[in-house]
Design a protein around this motif. Structure first.
Motif, short mmCIF file in Angstrom:
data_model
loop_
_atom_site.label_atom_id
_atom_site.label_comp_id
_atom_site.label_asym_id
_atom_site.label_seq_id
_atom_site.Cartn_x
_atom_site.Cartn_y
_atom_site.Cartn_z
N PRO A 214 0.84 -1.20 0.00
CA PRO A 214 0.00 0.00 0.00
C PRO A 214 0.87 1.25 0.00
O PRO A 214 1.79 1.38 0.81
CB PRO A 214 -0.80 -0.13 1.30
CG PRO A 214 -0.84 -1.60 1.58
CD PRO A 214 0.50 -2.11 1.11
N ALA A 215 0.60 2.17 -0.93
CA ALA A 215 1.45 3.34 -1.09
C ALA A 215 0.60 4.58 -1.30
O ALA A 215 -0.55 4.51 -1.76
CB ALA A 215 2.40 3.15 -2.27
N VAL A 216 1.18 5.73 -0.97
CA VAL A 216 0.53 7.01 -1.19
C VAL A 216 1.52 7.96 -1.85
O VAL A 216 2.68 8.04 -1.45
CB VAL A 216 -0.02 7.60 0.12
CG1 VAL A 216 1.06 7.70 1.19
CG2 VAL A 216 -0.64 8.97 -0.12
N ARG A 231 0.71 4.81 -14.18
CA ARG A 231 0.89 3.91 -15.33
C ARG A 231 1.58 2.61 -14.92
O ARG A 231 1.13 1.51 -15.27
CB ARG A 231 1.71 4.62 -16.41
CG ARG A 231 1.92 3.79 -17.68
CD ARG A 231 2.55 4.62 -18.78
NE ARG A 231 3.86 5.14 -18.43
CZ ARG A 231 4.11 6.42 -18.16
NH1 ARG A 231 3.14 7.33 -18.20
NH2 ARG A 231 5.34 6.82 -17.85
N GLU A 232 2.67 2.71 -14.15
CA GLU A 232 3.41 1.51 -13.77
C GLU A 232 2.61 0.65 -12.80
O GLU A 232 2.66 -0.59 -12.87
CB GLU A 232 4.76 1.91 -13.18
CG GLU A 232 5.70 2.52 -14.20
CD GLU A 232 7.11 2.72 -13.67
OE1 GLU A 232 7.42 2.21 -12.57
OE2 GLU A 232 7.90 3.38 -14.36
N ALA A 233 1.88 1.27 -11.88
CA ALA A 233 1.06 0.49 -10.95
C ALA A 233 -0.01 -0.30 -11.70
O ALA A 233 -0.29 -1.46 -11.38
CB ALA A 233 0.42 1.41 -9.91
N ALA A 234 -0.59 0.33 -12.72
CA ALA A 234 -1.61 -0.36 -13.51
C ALA A 234 -1.01 -1.52 -14.29
O ALA A 234 -1.59 -2.62 -14.34
CB ALA A 234 -2.28 0.64 -14.46
N ILE A 235 0.16 -1.31 -14.88
CA ILE A 235 0.81 -2.37 -15.65
C ILE A 235 1.13 -3.57 -14.76
O ILE A 235 0.97 -4.73 -15.16
CB ILE A 235 2.10 -1.84 -16.31
CG1 ILE A 235 1.75 -0.84 -17.43
CG2 ILE A 235 2.96 -2.98 -16.87
CD1 ILE A 235 2.95 -0.11 -17.98
N LEU A 236 1.54 -3.29 -13.52
CA LEU A 236 1.94 -4.36 -12.59
C LEU A 236 0.75 -4.95 -11.84
O LEU A 236 0.92 -5.87 -11.04
CB LEU A 236 2.96 -3.81 -11.60
CG LEU A 236 4.32 -3.40 -12.19
CD1 LEU A 236 5.15 -2.67 -11.15
CD2 LEU A 236 5.06 -4.62 -12.71
N GLY A 237 -0.44 -4.43 -12.08
CA GLY A 237 -1.62 -4.95 -11.41
C GLY A 237 -1.80 -4.46 -9.99
O GLY A 237 -2.48 -5.10 -9.18
N HIS A 238 -1.21 -3.30 -9.67
CA HIS A 238 -1.26 -2.78 -8.31
C HIS A 238 -1.99 -1.44 -8.23
O HIS A 238 -1.76 -0.67 -7.29
CB HIS A 238 0.16 -2.60 -7.76
CG HIS A 238 0.96 -3.87 -7.74
ND1 HIS A 238 2.33 -3.88 -7.95
CD2 HIS A 238 0.60 -5.15 -7.53
CE1 HIS A 238 2.75 -5.13 -7.89
NE2 HIS A 238 1.73 -5.92 -7.64
N ALA A 239 -2.85 -1.16 -9.18
CA ALA A 239 -3.53 0.14 -9.21
C ALA A 239 -4.29 0.41 -7.91
O ALA A 239 -4.37 1.56 -7.45
CB ALA A 239 -4.48 0.22 -10.41
N ASP A 240 -4.83 -0.64 -7.31
CA ASP A 240 -5.62 -0.45 -6.09
C ASP A 240 -4.73 -0.24 -4.86
O ASP A 240 -5.24 0.03 -3.76
CB ASP A 240 -6.54 -1.65 -5.85
CG ASP A 240 -5.78 -2.97 -5.71
OD1 ASP A 240 -4.68 -3.08 -6.29
OD2 ASP A 240 -6.29 -3.89 -5.05
N LEU A 241 -3.42 -0.35 -5.03
CA LEU A 241 -2.48 -0.15 -3.92
C LEU A 241 -1.74 1.18 -4.01
O LEU A 241 -0.79 1.41 -3.26
CB LEU A 241 -1.47 -1.30 -3.88
CG LEU A 241 -2.04 -2.68 -3.54
CD1 LEU A 241 -0.98 -3.75 -3.67
CD2 LEU A 241 -2.64 -2.68 -2.14
N LEU A 242 -2.17 2.06 -4.92
CA LEU A 242 -1.58 3.39 -5.04
C LEU A 242 -2.66 4.43 -4.79
O LEU A 242 -3.62 4.53 -5.55
CB LEU A 242 -0.96 3.60 -6.42
CG LEU A 242 -0.43 5.01 -6.69
CD1 LEU A 242 0.69 5.37 -5.70
CD2 LEU A 242 0.08 5.14 -8.12
N TYR A 243 -2.49 5.19 -3.73
CA TYR A 243 -3.43 6.26 -3.39
C TYR A 243 -2.79 7.60 -3.70
O TYR A 243 -1.65 7.86 -3.34
CB TYR A 243 -3.81 6.20 -1.91
CG TYR A 243 -4.71 7.31 -1.47
CD1 TYR A 243 -6.08 7.27 -1.77
CD2 TYR A 243 -4.21 8.42 -0.79
CE1 TYR A 243 -6.92 8.31 -1.39
CE2 TYR A 243 -5.05 9.45 -0.39
CZ TYR A 243 -6.41 9.40 -0.70
OH TYR A 243 -7.24 10.42 -0.33
#
Length: 279
Positions: A214-216, A231-243
């Motif tokens: 989980p990151a902000v 962009r990178e969070a979405a590519i890695l499948g972590h979009a829900d872990l970036l606030y």
């Protein structure tokens, strides 16, 4: 998820209000209040070395951290200031016995690369400036290729210092970095990923901002970093872990410490009671 919180934050222009954006007046006070809670473990995660971390802590009146991940994730220290030998041993093999001076001998003559002064070098961190920020990615690629040709396993971390308007390149062992160091520490403490929050603002935070923790991203981060992190969070499948902090929480503006607190409350709303009682 437990009741514990492993709160990991970058310093410059994340916790430290040393950028151009305004700081909410009570943000650092509330951050210190959160850090004083018994279930909160505080980690400063920074490109600074130990001496410069302490200088910043005193200058800005920050709480004493439980741990410091310094030198862009190539050093881990507890609050006694002693390096974790286990981490050094974990990453050392990537450079086959070379230190930062040996790395400089390999890449130092590459065009566009200027070695930073000794205070910015570390045992496992070789740091450079790129005077023309537009050349940053091309120079970073050339550095990575040269090291690979020499058989070294290296992480080449490129970022942009918006204040000085220069490109920055940090060369680390491939097993090092802010993200791997936080994971190493988290596992040592026996805490889960969901018990962890990382806050950052710049290019050398991207491996964590876009990673599996989980990151902000604080509101004062540059738009180019925001776009790259999303962009990178979405590519890695972590979009829900970036606030993305935006302000408005606790009456704060989302910059610096205010953004850190906003992110903590996004992932761990139960901490709101402690902070709201102080506002």
């Amino acid at each position: 998820m437990s009741d514990s919180l492993l709160l990991c934050t970058d310093l410059d222009r994340t916790l430290l209000p040393n950028g151009d954006a305004p700081e909410s007046p009570r943000a650092r006070e509330l951050f210190s209040l959160l850090c004083a809670q018994p279930l909160v473990t505080v980690v400063y995660v920074t490109g600074r070395d130990a001496a410069r971390v302490e200088a910043a802590r005193q200058q800005y009146g920050l709480p004493v951290p439980d741990y410091v991940v310094a030198d862009v994730g190539s050093t881990i220290m507890a609050d006694d200031g002693v390096r974790w030998q286990a981490w050094d041993d974990h990453i050392a093999g990537d450079w086959h016995g070379l230190g930062s001076v040996g790395v400089q001998e390999i890449v130092g003559a590459l065009p566009g690369l200027a070695r930073q002064d000794d205070s910015r070098q570390g045992r496992f961190k070789s740091s450079y400036e790129v005077g023309t920020p537009g050349d940053l990615q091309a120079v970073a690629t050339a550095v990575a290729e040269r090291l690979r040709d020499e058989g070294l396993i290296a992480a080449v971390v490129a970022s942009h210092d918006e204040v000085a308007d220069v490109g920055l390149i940090d060369v680390l062992p491939g097993s090092a970095g802010k993200g791997p160091a936080i994971e190493f520490l988290r596992r040592h403490l026996g805490l889960g990923s969901a018990d962890t929050v990382f806050a950052g603002d710049s290019g050398n935070d991207l491996d964590v901002l876009a990673g599996p923790l989980p990151a902000v991203l604080v509101a004062n981060a540059a738009s180019v970093v925001r776009e790259q992190a999303v962009r990178e969070a979405a590519i890695l499948g972590h979009a829900d872990l970036l606030y993305l902090a935006g302000g408005g929480v606790l009456g704060l503006n989302g910059n610096y410490a205010a953004g850190i607190l906003e992110g903590v409350l996004h992932y761990h709303p139960a901490w709101a009671k402690v902070l709201e009682e102080a506002t």
